[in-house]
Write an enzyme that holds these catalytic residues in place. Sequence first.
Site, PDB file in Angstrom:
ATOM      1  N   SER A  10       0.888  -1.130   0.167  1.00  0.00           N
ATOM      2  CA  SER A  10       0.235  -0.013  -0.006  1.00  0.00           C
ATOM      3  C   SER A  10       0.870   1.445  -0.048  1.00  0.00           C
ATOM      4  O   SER A  10       1.631   1.429   1.129  1.00  0.00           O
ATOM      5  CB  SER A  10      -0.968   0.153   1.275  1.00  0.00           C
ATOM      6  N   MET A  70     -12.040   4.066  -2.047  1.00  0.00           N
ATOM      7  CA  MET A  70     -12.766   4.491  -0.808  1.00  0.00           C
ATOM      8  C   MET A  70     -13.566   5.620  -1.178  1.00  0.00           C
ATOM      9  O   MET A  70     -13.204   6.832  -0.719  1.00  0.00           O
ATOM     10  CB  MET A  70     -12.001   4.704   0.367  1.00  0.00           C
ATOM     11  N   ASP A 177      -6.777  -5.692   4.365  1.00  0.00           N
ATOM     12  CA  ASP A 177      -6.174  -4.258   4.502  1.00  0.00           C
ATOM     13  C   ASP A 177      -6.374  -3.528   5.594  1.00  0.00           C
ATOM     14  O   ASP A 177      -7.415  -3.492   6.060  1.00  0.00           O
ATOM     15  CB  ASP A 177      -6.961  -3.832   3.280  1.00  0.00           C
TER      16      ASP A 177
HETATM   17  C1  DX5 Z   1      -6.606   2.518   4.933  1.00  0.00           C
HETATM   18  C2  DX5 Z   1      -6.079   1.899   3.540  1.00  0.00           C
HETATM   19  C3  DX5 Z   1      -5.088   0.778   3.706  1.00  0.00           C
HETATM   20  C4  DX5 Z   1      -3.865   1.335   4.459  1.00  0.00           C
HETATM   21  C5  DX5 Z   1      -2.890   0.397   4.805  1.00  0.00           C
HETATM   22  O1  DX5 Z   1      -7.889   3.100   4.665  1.00  0.00           O
HETATM   23  O2  DX5 Z   1      -7.034   1.305   2.795  1.00  0.00           O
HETATM   24  O3  DX5 Z   1      -4.432   0.375   2.598  1.00  0.00           O
HETATM   25  O4  DX5 Z   1      -3.286   2.277   3.693  1.00  0.00           O
HETATM   26  O5  DX5 Z   1      -1.945   0.847   5.498  1.00  0.00           O
HETATM   27  P1  DX5 Z   1      -1.304   0.101   6.994  1.00  0.00           P
HETATM   28  O6  DX5 Z   1      -0.818  -1.156   6.731  1.00  0.00           O
HETATM   29  O7  DX5 Z   1      -0.364   0.896   7.579  1.00  0.00           O
HETATM   30  O8  DX5 Z   1      -2.564   0.081   7.892  1.00  0.00           O
HETATM   31 ZN    ZN Z   2      -6.304   0.205   1.177  1.00  0.00          ZN
END
Ligand code: DX5
Ligand code: ZN
Length: 232
Positions: A10, A70, A177
Amino acid sequence: MSGAPQISASILNADFSRLGEEVRRASDGGVDSIHIDVMDGHFVDNLTLGPVVVESIRAASDLPFHAHLMIANPLAYAERFADAGSNLIVFHVEADDPADEVIAAIESAGKRPGIALNPETPAEAVHAWLDRVDLLLVMTVHPGWGGQSFIADVLPKMRALRDEIARRELAVEIGVDGGVNLGSIGPARAAGGNVLVTGSALYGTAGDLASTVAGLRDAAARGAAAGTAGRT
Ligand code: DX5
Ligand code: ZN
């Protein structure tokens, strides 16, 4: 628990001042795909990036780009993220647009559809779409930010979805995720996750990411072994 675990980077926690290099760093580090978090300030209380950014980093790696939308209106943007170079486009079942229309728009753009659900959304909300998508993305944080803690209370729902997919003999992969790191990747894998998205656990490391990725893979494999042994 089909296939070898996949590590997906990500880039939300990457250094945006040199995003192309950061994509290359993850790619050279051995991840399996690039996860791109798109936020519209409505569906979630944050704003990140649009199709123009996806287009600008497309040449940085041949790996599959997974666009995680999102956003409240995925129907209006799915084609643009497809044209920008996304290979798999994930939208949220809680979004405003009808899921079957969004899936059809992604497919007619020649891309792979995926559907995501938030921690508080029950498993049944996606049952109707499991045979229409390539990826089911189970959120283990409330979407909006990287660096949050893994919500372990989501694991029973993930197991239920894994069993539902197995019972119906479907090919859809389970993505996990949010808050995935060395400590949580094992339980996530044991509960059926096989596309494991990591942001801060990956980009928190400077320089070469190969050993970080290898460490995450090992922890996932141990989780899988524990899962099979304990059939959690
Ligand atoms: C949050 C995102 C994730 C996030 C993951 O809304 O959808 O993809 O960036 O990052 P970490 O692994 O740091 O939670
Ligand atoms: Zn994500």
